[in-house]
Write a protein that holds these residues in place. Sequence first.
Motif, short mmCIF file in Angstrom:
data_model
loop_
_atom_site.label_atom_id
_atom_site.label_comp_id
_atom_site.label_asym_id
_atom_site.label_seq_id
_atom_site.Cartn_x
_atom_site.Cartn_y
_atom_site.Cartn_z
N LEU A 37 0.82 -1.21 0.00
CA LEU A 37 0.00 0.00 0.00
C LEU A 37 0.85 1.26 0.00
N THR A 38 2.02 1.20 0.65
CA THR A 38 2.88 2.38 0.68
C THR A 38 3.32 2.75 -0.73
N ASP A 39 3.74 1.76 -1.51
CA ASP A 39 4.17 2.03 -2.89
C ASP A 39 3.00 2.53 -3.73
N GLN A 40 1.82 1.92 -3.53
CA GLN A 40 0.65 2.37 -4.29
C GLN A 40 0.32 3.82 -3.95
N PHE A 41 0.36 4.15 -2.67
CA PHE A 41 0.06 5.52 -2.26
C PHE A 41 1.06 6.50 -2.87
N GLU A 42 2.34 6.19 -2.80
CA GLU A 42 3.36 7.11 -3.31
C GLU A 42 3.24 7.30 -4.81
N SER A 43 2.79 6.28 -5.53
CA SER A 43 2.65 6.41 -6.99
C SER A 43 1.45 7.24 -7.39
N LEU A 44 0.45 7.38 -6.49
CA LEU A 44 -0.77 8.12 -6.81
C LEU A 44 -0.93 9.41 -6.01
N SER A 45 -0.10 9.63 -5.03
CA SER A 45 -0.26 10.74 -4.10
C SER A 45 -0.12 12.11 -4.77
N ALA A 46 -1.05 13.01 -4.43
CA ALA A 46 -0.96 14.39 -4.92
C ALA A 46 0.21 15.10 -4.26
N LEU A 47 0.47 14.81 -3.00
CA LEU A 47 1.62 15.42 -2.32
C LEU A 47 2.93 14.99 -2.96
N GLU A 48 3.04 13.70 -3.30
CA GLU A 48 4.27 13.23 -3.92
C GLU A 48 4.44 13.80 -5.32
N LYS A 49 3.34 13.92 -6.07
CA LYS A 49 3.42 14.49 -7.41
C LYS A 49 3.80 15.96 -7.37
N GLY A 50 3.49 16.65 -6.24
CA GLY A 50 3.87 18.05 -6.10
C GLY A 50 5.35 18.26 -5.89
N ASP A 51 6.10 17.16 -5.69
CA ASP A 51 7.55 17.23 -5.58
C ASP A 51 8.00 18.13 -4.43
N GLY A 52 7.20 18.19 -3.36
CA GLY A 52 7.61 18.93 -2.17
C GLY A 52 7.54 20.43 -2.29
N LYS A 53 6.78 20.94 -3.27
CA LYS A 53 6.68 22.39 -3.45
C LYS A 53 5.22 22.76 -3.69
N ALA A 54 4.81 23.90 -3.12
CA ALA A 54 3.44 24.39 -3.30
C ALA A 54 3.47 25.91 -3.30
N ALA A 55 2.45 26.51 -3.91
CA ALA A 55 2.39 27.97 -4.01
C ALA A 55 2.05 28.60 -2.67
N ASN A 56 1.26 27.89 -1.86
CA ASN A 56 0.86 28.44 -0.57
C ASN A 56 0.40 27.31 0.33
N GLY A 57 0.10 27.68 1.56
CA GLY A 57 -0.33 26.69 2.53
C GLY A 57 -1.66 26.05 2.18
N ALA A 58 -2.55 26.83 1.54
CA ALA A 58 -3.85 26.28 1.17
C ALA A 58 -3.69 25.12 0.18
N MET A 59 -2.71 25.24 -0.71
CA MET A 59 -2.49 24.17 -1.68
C MET A 59 -1.98 22.91 -0.98
N VAL A 60 -1.10 23.07 -0.01
CA VAL A 60 -0.63 21.92 0.75
C VAL A 60 -1.80 21.25 1.46
N SER A 61 -2.66 22.06 2.05
CA SER A 61 -3.82 21.52 2.76
C SER A 61 -4.75 20.77 1.82
N ALA A 62 -4.95 21.30 0.61
CA ALA A 62 -5.83 20.64 -0.36
C ALA A 62 -5.25 19.29 -0.80
N ARG A 63 -3.95 19.27 -1.03
CA ARG A 63 -3.32 18.00 -1.40
C ARG A 63 -3.39 16.99 -0.26
N LEU A 64 -3.24 17.47 0.94
CA LEU A 64 -3.32 16.59 2.10
C LEU A 64 -4.71 15.98 2.21
N SER A 65 -5.74 16.78 1.96
CA SER A 65 -7.12 16.28 2.00
C SER A 65 -7.36 15.26 0.90
N GLU A 66 -6.83 15.52 -0.28
CA GLU A 66 -7.00 14.59 -1.40
C GLU A 66 -6.30 13.26 -1.11
#
Length: 713
Positions: free
Chosen positions: A153-182
């Motif tokens: 499941l860890t590998d599956q999550f990392e391959s589909l994660s919005a946070l992982e696809k963001g490559d550790g960068k976001a425009a603002n805190g709201a975007m990080v929060s949205a990815r976390l919710s997704e």
Amino acid sequence: MSPDVAAGDIPIPLPPPDAALPEVETIISNEEFEASVPSLDADNDHELDQPLESIEAFQRRIAQQQSDPAPEKGQDAPLGDPALADQDPVEEIGDAPVRDAELSAPLPPIDQFEVAPVQFAEDDRASDDDVEIAYSTKLEGLTAADKETDADLTDQFESLSALEKGDGKAANGAMVSARLSEDSQLLESLLQSEGWYSSRIGTRIDPSEKKDDTALTAVLSVTPGQRYRFSEIVIKADPTVPPNLINDNLGLKSDEPIVAARVQGAEAKIAIALPENGYPFAKVGQRDILLDESAGTGVYTLPVEVGPRGRFDGIRTDGNLAFDAEHVAVLARFKRGEMYDSRKVDDLRKALVATNLFRSVSVEPARTGTPVGDGTEYVALDVHQEAGPPRTIAGSLGYAAGEGFTAAATWTHRNMFPPEGALIAHAIAGTQQQGTGVTFRRSNAGKRDRTFEAVAEAFHNDYDAYSAYTGRLAARISRDSTPIWQKKYTYAFGVELLATAETDYDAATNDRRRRTYYVAGLNGQVGFDTSDDLLNPTEGYRVTALVQPEATIKGGFDPYVRGRLDASTYFSASENLVLAGRIRLGTIQGAGLFDIAPSRRLYAGGGGSVRGYSFQGLGEQAPDGNPVGGRSLNEASFEARYRFGNYGVVAFIDAGQAYRETTPQFNDLRYGVGIGGRFYTNFGPMRLDIATPLARRPGESRINVYVSIGQAF
């Protein structure tokens, strides 16, 4: 409401007659009002007859009244100066431009009106594009679920994660929060797919664990909870033959975890197994899983509509026909009365596609309602045809050392003589060969995969070994492999007639003379192929044996037999590396070397033989330095084929020789080594090989190049 009140008006109630009204203070006395109203007697009629005062005069009079001081009230002149810019104490509209010249300018036409953009002072702060928030992702508790399931499941999550696809960068805190919710929803879905239906997922954003680091940490905390298992498997279906047909193919068992992929795979297996075992109209219904939260179990219920058990009946066809239902039946691998099997229906569909005569074609079962008498009923097959364009023009180019360039073109009408009677016109033009011919070919001639072919052609070959002008008539019946339909067993047998005028070395005159040969022969070939691909094999082996009894008619009757054996094998050493090897043995028995037409002798060397040498360049050489051919040969090749994506490289070594003797001697072997490149396409690899001979002799080229389609063997 009073009838005099209009609809929509607000009625005003009247006070009662005896109500005491408040006293109203007098604003202006009657005397003042009468004094301000002009007299309407006859003496003032002339004033009423006067024309109305113009707007300009009215404005001038009002301005005069406002600008003149009122001594009785102590007023001052406007702005302290009653004499304005034009020395007129009365300001007019036209006087305004004196104060501002631009106000007097006429307005520009609307199409020339320009608006200067507003200029804002630049902010010293960085733009939004330069603002980035760095973050990291942290999973807590998911390893507990990973330990209980085959799925990672860890590998599956990392391959589909919005946070992982963001490559550790976001425009603002709201975007990080949205990815976390997704990602929280993603984790919930992944856990449910593996049977955790009561999991809890918490999310939070923490500051970095490192001091002096402004990055954030997006945390997903997983509590898998209890993994649900099947407590009961219930199949709602009519009885089948055999009785356990559904249960045996379902594969789900009580007490196993409720895994979505397993459930979907089991249902798909039933949907396939039933039509393969005589139930063409079976339908798998919508599953129901009733969960018991207290026990952590689920009751699985699956309705299945089995339908009637059927046997093959006839074939019906409609649409834009390429051929009739009788020929469709020739392609079928079943007979009327056999138990229905969807695999045989799929096979028929593939055979129809392989004819290359259709734009689209479909094969579907249809109920007839006719009972067979053993609890089954006949099932007809409806074949809908949409014939495609029957004509094709094709061409090819090639190059090989010793042969030069070759260009070939063909025109084909695949169904000129239905069913599947093709007429093919072909021509070849090259450095050393030219020719033209016509071929009639009947595919699936009275039997599936059987081909009848008749050829008439004329060509000229100009090689170092001989020059020949040849006319050829041939016919054969064969069962061959094609790129679409590779067969394990193949065969071919036929007859061949040739009339050829060829140059050959004459020892008496020490030069080459042209002689005419008439050759008649039979041929037979059998093959066995277990390889996994016709043009690019990676596993398996092939063996082919060819026997050709022939006779040369040239002042006599000289019979002989040509024979050849080819074998090759393929082994995948790794996912990208294939090792391949081949051998070839050939012999001619029953005639002297110079009693055989030069074109019917055996030669070695070239792109399909021993690379590094010219075409037909090996074997006995005449005093003029050109080969004379032989009555036997032996060849061997080894290749290491490495593929990366659509490209590949090949290292190879070839060995071989041709001999005057009737049996291979295995001595004086010549070797060629080289490298090659491959470009893999959907119709096979394109091949470019560069080879050089070992122990090169005078007259032999240092480098030889070969270009063609398909692997060397």
